[in-house]
Design an enzyme around this catalytic site. Sequence first.
Site: not given
Length: 264
Positions: A173, A177, A221, A225
């Site tokens: 992740c 981000h 969502r 990812c």
Amino acid sequence: MKRMLIASALMATMVAAVAQKSTAEGIAEYRKMLEDGNPAELYEMKGEELWKKKRGPKNASLEQCDLGKGPGQVKGAFVELPRYFADTGKVQDLESRLLTCMERQQGFDAAEIAATPFGKGEQSNIESLVAYISTASRGMKFNVPQGHEQERTMLELGERAFFYRAGPYDFSCASCHGSDGKRVRLQDLPNLTVNPGDGIGFAAWPAYRVSNGQMWGMQRRLNDCFRQQRFPYPGYGSEVITALSVYMGVNAKGAESIAPALKR
């Protein structure tokens, strides 16, 4: 010649910076123009109807569902989720909590709903319920609790999952981000290891996706990812999804919710 090359390089850098800023500003203006007609409002209305309507094998509504603020209390619940629930003995996000209520109060099969593809059947209904419930906390600030031991454990698990690298591309992740200034195509990528601010990152979901005409909750969502990382999807309502939501939610403390938002 050397000076000309240096000047050309500087000019190219400046042009790229201006273009990037203009693109980001253009997207922001585009979203602003569509805000008044956000199709999420249709999902909100459907969600309110589903919340109050008697359904399922038990022919009951969800009006006694406890989302953390007491039975039937919706306002302010969204910005304090995920949280620990004593009746299930675990930390739950909004969608997994709705599964519990739908099973216990209405008689639906939670496992069957969890196995249903996104956008189909009761999965679609849950996303409408999420739109309705999140709207009731719009403008309120996130304050995901950390008072219970299991909430703190989930925060630690979420942080580990956020930075865990694996898969064919060795992604995590944090690859997208984990720092400032990243973008994919025309999309700015918020740094979710810190508080990215009001209405950004965690504080902007659920959201209506203009590109595919769908309402997405946080479960969907995060599923996307995992897909982009080429990871196996961990399953609807699984602990790793909840843990990631705890991590992002705690990092968003004090940020104002704009959910359900509008996304590309």
